[in-house]
Design a protein around this motif. Structure first.
Motif, PDB file in Angstrom:
ATOM      1  N   ARG A  67       0.806  -1.216   0.000  1.00 24.25           N
ATOM      2  CA  ARG A  67       0.000   0.000   0.000  1.00 24.25           C
ATOM      3  C   ARG A  67       0.844   1.273   0.000  1.00 24.25           C
ATOM      4  O   ARG A  67       0.332   2.350   0.229  1.00 24.25           O
ATOM      5  N   GLY A  68       2.135   1.150  -0.260  1.00 26.98           N
ATOM      6  CA  GLY A  68       3.008   2.309  -0.259  1.00 26.98           C
ATOM      7  C   GLY A  68       3.076   2.981  -1.616  1.00 26.98           C
ATOM      8  O   GLY A  68       2.324   2.678  -2.533  1.00 26.98           O
ATOM      9  N   GLU A  69       3.998   3.897  -1.747  1.00 30.20           N
ATOM     10  CA  GLU A  69       4.194   4.587  -3.019  1.00 30.20           C
ATOM     11  C   GLU A  69       4.916   3.679  -4.000  1.00 30.20           C
ATOM     12  O   GLU A  69       5.676   2.796  -3.617  1.00 30.20           O
ATOM     13  N   PHE A  70       4.656   3.904  -5.286  1.00 26.42           N
ATOM     14  CA  PHE A  70       5.286   3.125  -6.344  1.00 26.42           C
ATOM     15  C   PHE A  70       6.384   3.923  -7.025  1.00 26.42           C
ATOM     16  O   PHE A  70       6.401   5.158  -6.980  1.00 26.42           O
ATOM     17  N   GLU A  71       7.292   3.219  -7.679  1.00 34.14           N
ATOM     18  CA  GLU A  71       8.324   3.878  -8.473  1.00 34.14           C
ATOM     19  C   GLU A  71       7.690   4.479  -9.720  1.00 34.14           C
ATOM     20  O   GLU A  71       6.588   4.098 -10.116  1.00 34.14           O
ATOM     21  N   SER A  72       8.370   5.389 -10.362  1.00 32.11           N
ATOM     22  CA  SER A  72       7.795   6.084 -11.517  1.00 32.11           C
ATOM     23  C   SER A  72       8.055   5.355 -12.838  1.00 32.11           C
ATOM     24  O   SER A  72       7.922   5.942 -13.898  1.00 32.11           O
ATOM     25  N   GLU A  73       8.379   4.096 -12.773  1.00 30.91           N
ATOM     26  CA  GLU A  73       8.632   3.294 -13.975  1.00 30.91           C
ATOM     27  C   GLU A  73       7.307   2.802 -14.559  1.00 30.91           C
ATOM     28  O   GLU A  73       6.447   2.287 -13.842  1.00 30.91           O
ATOM     29  N   ALA A  74       7.123   2.945 -15.862  1.00 35.28           N
ATOM     30  CA  ALA A  74       5.894   2.512 -16.526  1.00 35.28           C
ATOM     31  C   ALA A  74       5.744   0.992 -16.447  1.00 35.28           C
ATOM     32  O   ALA A  74       6.729   0.257 -16.423  1.00 35.28           O
ATOM     33  N   VAL A  75       4.506   0.533 -16.410  1.00 36.29           N
ATOM     34  CA  VAL A  75       4.216  -0.900 -16.426  1.00 36.29           C
ATOM     35  C   VAL A  75       4.169  -1.340 -17.890  1.00 36.29           C
ATOM     36  O   VAL A  75       3.385  -0.791 -18.667  1.00 36.29           O
ATOM     37  N   PRO A  76       5.001  -2.305 -18.283  1.00 32.72           N
ATOM     38  CA  PRO A  76       4.980  -2.755 -19.678  1.00 32.72           C
ATOM     39  C   PRO A  76       3.592  -3.277 -20.080  1.00 32.72           C
ATOM     40  O   PRO A  76       2.928  -3.974 -19.307  1.00 32.72           O
ATOM     41  N   ARG A  77       3.165  -2.932 -21.255  1.00 32.28           N
ATOM     42  CA  ARG A  77       1.851  -3.337 -21.750  1.00 32.28           C
ATOM     43  C   ARG A  77       1.699  -4.858 -21.737  1.00 32.28           C
ATOM     44  O   ARG A  77       0.653  -5.386 -21.402  1.00 32.28           O
TER      45      ARG A  77
END
Length: 101
Positions: free
Chosen positions: A14-24
């Protein structure tokens, strides 16, 4: 890893996520797993919408005041159709739960 190890080691974050995009391709694989989940009377009452557009994600963050929503690079929304599929019974909540698990 066998299925019981996977279940035992499962956890929620439930914390913050990194700013890396999730691959499609990862989103598609996750969605396919949800689609493959069982449903009551095989009614397939669950649908999904995957959102990775930054503008739409910002709108979600404006509605849900949680760190994990504000920093999410993608969100999958589970939508149910609460129609009776076995007499007067409907299993949409159970179907959704099975799909998202």
């Amino acid at each position: 890893m066998d299925i019981f190890d996977a279940i035992a080691k499962r956890h929620s974050y439930r914390g913050e996520f990194e700013s890396e995009a999730v691959p499609r391709k990862d989103l598609e694989k996750i969605l396919q797993a949800g689609i493959n989940a069982p449903s009551g009377c095989n009614a397939q009452s669950t649908s999904f919408v995957a959102v990775d557009d930054p503008e739409l994600l910002a709108k979600f963050a404006g509605v849900m005041d949680k760190p994990f929503v504000k920093t999410a690079q993608a969100i999958i929304v589970c939508i149910i159709d609460p129609k009776p599929v076995y007499g007067d019974f409907e299993f949409s909540a159970e179907d959704c739960a099975a799909s998202v698990e």
